[in-house]
Design an enzyme around this catalytic site. Sequence first.
Site, PDB file in Angstrom:
ATOM      1  CG  ASP A  53      -2.109   0.904   1.068  1.00  0.00           C
ATOM      2  OD1 ASP A  53      -2.344   1.378  -0.064  1.00  0.00           O
ATOM      3  OD2 ASP A  53      -2.809   1.169   2.062  1.00  0.00           O
ATOM      4  CG  HIS A  82      -0.172   1.996  -9.323  1.00  0.00           C
ATOM      5  ND1 HIS A  82      -0.342   1.593  -8.020  1.00  0.00           N
ATOM      6  CD2 HIS A  82      -1.315   2.652  -9.663  1.00  0.00           C
ATOM      7  CE1 HIS A  82      -1.537   1.977  -7.598  1.00  0.00           C
ATOM      8  NE2 HIS A  82      -2.146   2.638  -8.572  1.00  0.00           N
ATOM      9  CG  LEU A 113      10.190 -16.624  -3.817  1.00  0.00           C
ATOM     10  CD1 LEU A 113      10.207 -16.635  -2.286  1.00  0.00           C
ATOM     11  CD2 LEU A 113      10.425 -15.204  -4.328  1.00  0.00           C
TER      12      LEU A 113
END
Length: 263
Positions: free
Chosen positions: A24, A41, A135
Amino acid sequence: MTLPEAQQLAVKDAMPKHVAIIMDGNGRWAQQRGKLRMFGHQAGVKSVRRAVSFATQLGVKSLTLFAFSSENWRRPEEEVSSLMNLFLTVLQREVKKLKNNNVQLRIIGDTSRFSEKLQKRIAIAQNETATNDGLVLNIAANYGGRWDIVNASKQLAEQVKKGHLDAQDISEEHISALMDSDTVGDVDLLIRTGGDHRISNFLLWQTAYAELYFSDVLWPDFDEDAFGEAIAAFVSRERRFGCTGEQVQALLIDNQKNEDHFA
Ligand code: FPP
């Protein structure tokens, strides 16, 4: 064994296996610079890359990032469509890098609402990285924790209706197995950046026992130090060692010998 060595081992042992992040603060980061929200963004993508690289170096097994919630469709149309374009570009651009770095990419959420083009891109990216065993990077897109639970409930109800399952036998395992995020598993550490203290309908089922960590840092500024602080907080809460961010960084010096990191 020296004390620092023992501390490093202790840190390694207590490391979270599954870290989930609510990213956020992109919009505010851009606004603080007098720029459009999309600029934030775009900066957020760099932060995603950094977090993936750092999680890989730390030996975290899974990283789940909340990229787009079921509620995010309510944003201005222009922002939504720019975000969709950004996802498309990022998937196209990053898939090779993910593949080469042994990262397995999975998308969780209701992707049926996305454009055909984006859905195809998602399928390609998932296929191309499916055999990687490093991962696991889960990207939650058009995802909502309640949606996930409702979805599983509908499938369970169907099973009961067809007589495949007795309602009295429904267990946590049945519900978990039917959730879209089943592959994600329980979260050890949930981080939220940007200063708010909310879960915002993220992995509701999977965060039942997660340690929660809230950072005031805005997502584009969430660097290795900030991530290290979150890990150190988890380690100290789990094992009561009171480790510092520096100790986590010290552990990384070892891991960084492995050159398998992102450019
Ligand atoms: C929340 O910040 C962020 C989002 C809704 C979008 C997250 C997207 C990215 C980080 C980029 C793409 C990521 C991937 C994995 C491809 P906000 O806009 O709510 O910030 P604000 O609270 O400051 O307004």
